[in-house]
Design an enzyme around this catalytic site. Structure first.
Site, PDB file in Angstrom:
ATOM      1  N   CYS A  80      64.484  34.187  60.407  1.00 56.15           N
ATOM      2  CA  CYS A  80      63.801  34.153  61.553  1.00 56.15           C
ATOM      3  C   CYS A  80      62.561  35.042  61.109  1.00 56.15           C
ATOM      4  O   CYS A  80      62.687  36.247  60.558  1.00 56.15           O
ATOM      5  CB  CYS A  80      64.729  35.010  62.822  1.00 56.15           C
ATOM      6  SG  CYS A  80      63.367  35.093  64.111  1.00 56.15           S
ATOM      7  N   CYS A  86      57.295  30.298  61.114  1.00 57.22           N
ATOM      8  CA  CYS A  86      58.528  30.124  62.038  1.00 57.22           C
ATOM      9  C   CYS A  86      59.705  29.234  61.581  1.00 57.22           C
ATOM     10  O   CYS A  86      59.271  27.966  61.088  1.00 57.22           O
ATOM     11  CB  CYS A  86      58.199  29.931  63.489  1.00 57.22           C
ATOM     12  SG  CYS A  86      59.536  29.809  64.472  1.00 57.22           S
TER      13      CYS A  86
END
Length: 259
Positions: free
Chosen positions: A73, A183
């Site tokens: 992440c 992302c």
């Protein structure tokens, strides 16, 4: 040799794009993936909230005897990995947008970065951008709403297409030749992005680099699993298991976990 699993966590299903690269490069390794879909997206949360969630995820993976943790992440890496490394005695692999290769290879002197607010506003992101973006134009775009749509199973929806067109327009206008995906959810958008972007634009993410770095750290710590047997793969989510199933296929061990 160590048969203990590689632990991977993300604010939802997006980090499975990193798992794909890891599994491709290290097929013998056992892996345990933790999707914190209930709290997705991390990109809209405060730094303290992101740190607390990252610690919680790490504690769970350590309780499952993981030998290394991949923070799959961007937002958790840029906001929390320093704290995680100071708190836990286990190797961590982080992920951040692949700005360096885009900045070094651009011919039009313009690159686009599509990322969450939490990543774009982090100190680590600004440090990396400042280091490599001299004499080039960097168009930063917050992908507000994208993660929520993916987590809701609306990857190929009309709403997604409308958002992507809106977010890409300033980049196309600036004549970017590289789009950096900041992302881990976003690699699943590549087929749609290719349809919306000019042909000369290259799309890059960090997945392959993260897999290479994970392998290097495992070797450094003598933790590679060289059993020559296909590794066991487990996926846990506190969201809808069907979302991961749709992304990865039904031939995986995917379980709901209330955490």
């Amino acid at each position: 040799m160590s048969s203990k699993p590689i632990g991977i966590f993300d604010s939802g299903v997006g980090g499975t794009s990193i798992w794909n690269e890891l599994h491709l490069r290290l097929p013998d390794e056992n892996t345990l993936y933790l999707a914190d879909s209930k709290n997705a997206p991390y990109g809209t949360k405060t730094e303290q909230e992101i740190i607390e969630l990252s610690i919680k995820n790490t504690e769970y993976l350590i309780s499952k005897d993981c030998k290394i943790i991949v923070v799959a992440c961007n937002t958790a890496t840029t906001n929390a990995i320093k704290i995680l490394r100071e708190t836990f005695n286990i190797p961590f692999i982080g992920i951040e947008p692949a700005i360096k290769p885009a900045a070094l290879n651009t011919k039009t002197k313009a690159i686009g970065i599509l990322a969450t607010r939490g990543t774009l506003s982090s100190a680590l992101f600004h440090k990396t951008t400042d280091l490599y973006s001299h004499n080039i134009q960097v168009i930063e775009q917050e992908g507000e709403g994208i993660v929520q749509l993916i987590e809701s199973g609306k990857l190929e929806s009309a709403e997604m297409t409308a958002l992507l067109k809106l977010y890409l327009q300033p980049m196309i206008h600036a004549n970017i030749d590289y789009l950096v995906l900041g992302c881990t959810h976003y690699p699943y958008l590549v087929p749609q992005l290719l349809q919306l972007l000019p042909e000369h634009v290259k799309i890059i993410d960090s997945g392959e680099a993260v897999a290479r770095q994970t392998e290097a750290v495992l070797k450094e710590h003598n933790l590679l699993n060289n059993s020559n047997k296909k590794g066991r793969v487990l996926f846990y989510t506190n969201g809808d298991t069907q979302v991961i199933t749709k992304l990865l296929g039904a031939n995986h061990d995917i379980s709901y976990l209330d955490f």
